[in-house]
Design an enzyme around this catalytic site. Structure first.
Site, short mmCIF file in Angstrom:
data_model
loop_
_atom_site.label_atom_id
_atom_site.label_comp_id
_atom_site.label_asym_id
_atom_site.label_seq_id
_atom_site.Cartn_x
_atom_site.Cartn_y
_atom_site.Cartn_z
N LYS A 114 49.94 52.73 42.32
CA LYS A 114 51.05 51.67 42.19
C LYS A 114 52.43 52.52 42.61
O LYS A 114 53.28 52.31 43.10
CB LYS A 114 51.45 50.96 41.04
CG LYS A 114 50.46 49.86 40.72
CD LYS A 114 50.93 48.82 39.80
CE LYS A 114 50.25 47.81 39.65
NZ LYS A 114 50.54 46.70 38.91
N LYS A 198 41.98 45.18 45.98
CA LYS A 198 41.81 44.07 44.93
C LYS A 198 43.09 43.11 45.27
O LYS A 198 44.10 43.41 46.03
CB LYS A 198 42.19 44.78 43.64
CG LYS A 198 43.53 44.57 42.97
CD LYS A 198 43.34 44.77 41.58
CE LYS A 198 44.78 44.96 40.99
NZ LYS A 198 45.09 44.85 39.70
N LYS A 201 49.12 40.32 43.21
CA LYS A 201 50.32 39.76 43.06
C LYS A 201 51.28 39.93 44.26
O LYS A 201 52.13 39.51 44.80
CB LYS A 201 51.15 39.57 41.89
CG LYS A 201 50.35 38.83 40.72
CD LYS A 201 51.02 38.97 39.59
CE LYS A 201 50.16 38.64 38.40
NZ LYS A 201 50.45 39.67 37.25
N1 AQP Z 1 41.88 41.20 41.64
C1 AQP Z 1 41.61 41.07 40.35
N2 AQP Z 1 40.47 40.77 40.07
C2 AQP Z 1 40.16 40.56 38.61
N3 AQP Z 1 40.96 40.56 37.89
C3 AQP Z 1 42.10 40.98 38.06
N4 AQP Z 1 43.32 41.09 37.25
C4 AQP Z 1 44.27 41.03 38.28
N5 AQP Z 1 43.93 41.20 39.41
C5 AQP Z 1 42.44 41.00 39.32
C6 AQP Z 1 43.28 40.70 36.06
O1 AQP Z 1 44.34 39.91 35.74
C7 AQP Z 1 44.97 40.06 34.28
C8 AQP Z 1 46.42 40.16 34.34
O2 AQP Z 1 46.84 41.05 35.40
P1 AQP Z 1 48.29 41.37 35.09
O3 AQP Z 1 49.13 40.44 35.96
O4 AQP Z 1 48.70 41.79 33.91
O5 AQP Z 1 48.43 42.69 36.21
P2 AQP Z 1 47.87 43.40 37.29
O6 AQP Z 1 46.49 43.67 37.16
O7 AQP Z 1 48.71 44.55 37.83
O8 AQP Z 1 47.80 42.08 38.36
P3 AQP Z 1 47.97 42.08 39.95
O9 AQP Z 1 47.75 40.75 40.36
O10 AQP Z 1 47.23 43.14 40.50
O11 AQP Z 1 49.59 42.88 40.03
P4 AQP Z 1 50.18 43.56 41.19
O12 AQP Z 1 50.39 43.39 42.35
O13 AQP Z 1 51.66 43.83 40.55
O14 AQP Z 1 49.41 44.93 40.61
C9 AQP Z 1 44.36 41.64 34.02
O15 AQP Z 1 43.48 41.46 32.72
C10 AQP Z 1 43.78 42.06 35.08
O16 AQP Z 1 42.70 42.85 34.83
#
Ligand code: AQP
Length: 333
Positions: A114, A198, A201
């Site tokens: 990140k 992956k 968001k």
């Molecule tokens: N691609 C993914 N596949 C499986 N699980 C996922 N999670 C996120 N992306 C995937 C799981 O969703 C839960 C909530 O995630 P979060 O919103 O707390 O944070 P994150 O992992 O940072 O989500 P993003 O979508 O990847 O956001 P950004 O773009 O900001 O980095 C968690 O249990 C996570 O494992």
């Protein structure tokens, strides 16, 4: 015996299929088991580790609650609240940051991903994020934490912090050492545009993900444009090696249909991608559209969502303040 479940989702908008299949779907199954006690947190303190527009953040907090409910979480059988209203999270995070070691945090791959090339410009919050996550979990004596595969390392860190605190303050089992609950298959959903990244968001291209608020046309269009390769559909799991996009799409299909990967492969073996994509789009529409419609409906009644957060806040605050009081005594405050 039932499990004590804690998990969180960041209210950073664009909740997507990865969040659903990797985490929220699992939350619903755990919540459906009456033996479990479930706490689901909208982790807004985590969200601001990267700047968020305040108005959007406020709205995204409600949208995350609406997504929990629309996906099937029962707020009468769980605690749903947002992290920033329970001050014990931040305070405990500070205390635990005096227990966690720099070397442990330096190993966290999510920070490296990140923060990108220019780590000096990343916020301190982004770096210490896993310590706050440990506080979230440990305050509630959670025994199990359902997360996507990308959070596995943070959970291991949480276990190390709990054990170190228990050792330093000579209090066996004061913090419960939690177990991760990570689905065995399809625990990491990848981008529709690049099977090695992956689904996320924050990815600028909306075509890379299926949002839980997408409509039917969005879904059809995104699946049509999803990256594939020029080979026909595989006939064996071995053939999926080095075919990240095919593997990801088949994984999504399997996860939504409840079939094993082997069964999905044999269903489409030798066919061309367009046939498979039609069936994939159909099952996505079937599963995601009811959630999308319900999210939009719930968002029209912010008062109701506010009431759920406020009830959740009271319950969460009681548990967390009580634990924090004991932490104070142990550290000598
Ligand atoms: N691609 C993914 N596949 C499986 N699980 C996922 N999670 C996120 N992306 C995937 C799981 O969703 C839960 C909530 O995630 P979060 O919103 O707390 O944070 P994150 O992992 O940072 O989500 P993003 O979508 O990847 O956001 P950004 O773009 O900001 O980095 C968690 O249990 C996570 O494992």
């Amino acid at each position: 015996m039932g499990k004590k479940i804690f998990s969180g989702v960041q209210p950073t908008g664009n909740l997507h299929l990865g969040n659903y299949l990797g985490a929220i779907k699992n939350f619903v199954e755990l919540n459906n088991d009456d033996k479990n006690e479930c706490i689901f947190c909208v982790v807004d303190l985590h969200a601001i580790t990267v700047y968020q527009n305040p108005e959007l953040l406020r709205n995204n907090i409600y949208e995350t609650v609406a997504t929990f409910l629309a996906s099937g979480i029962n707020h009468k059988k769980s605690i749903i609240f947002n992290q920033s209203r329970v001050g014990a999270h931040s305070e405990t995070a500070w205390i635990l940051s005096c227990v966690a070691r720099m070397g442990w945090l330096n190993r966290m791959t999510q920070f490296k991903e990140k923060a990108g090339k220019d780590k000096e410009k990343a916020s301190i919050g982004l770096y210490s994020y896993p310590v706050l996550m440990a506080a979230d979990i440990l305050l509630y004596d959670a025994t199990h934490v359902p997360v996507g595969d990308d959070q596995k390392q943070h959970l291991e860190l949480c276990r190390d912090i709990a054990q170190r605190f228990n050792n330093d303050y000579k209090v066996e089992n004061f913090f419960k050492v939690p177990e991760p609950l990570i689905q065995k298959q399809f625990s990491r959903i990848m981008s529709l545009k690049d099977g090695l990244k992956k689904m996320s968001k924050s990815e600028p291209s909306d075509l890379s993900r299926i949002n839980l608020t997408d409509n039917k046309d969005d879904i059809l269009n995104k699946i049509k444009k999803a990256k594939t390769d020029s080979l026909p559909m595989p006939s064996t799991i071995e053939e999926l090696e080095d075919r990240a996009e095919a593997k990801n799409l088949l994984g999504i299909y399997s996860s939504l249909s409840g079939l094993t990967l082997e069964k999905s492969i044999s269903e489409f073996s030798g066919k061309n991608f367009s046939e498979f994509k039609n069936d994939l789009a159909e099952i996505l529409v079937d599963k995601i559209i009811p959630i999308s419609v319900e999210i939009k409906k719930l968002l029209e009644d912010k008062k109701y969502l506010e009431q759920i957060l406020s009830e959740g806040h009271k319950k969460a605050n009681d548990i967390a303040s009580n634990k924090l009081k004991k932490i104070h005594e142990l550290v000598g405050f």
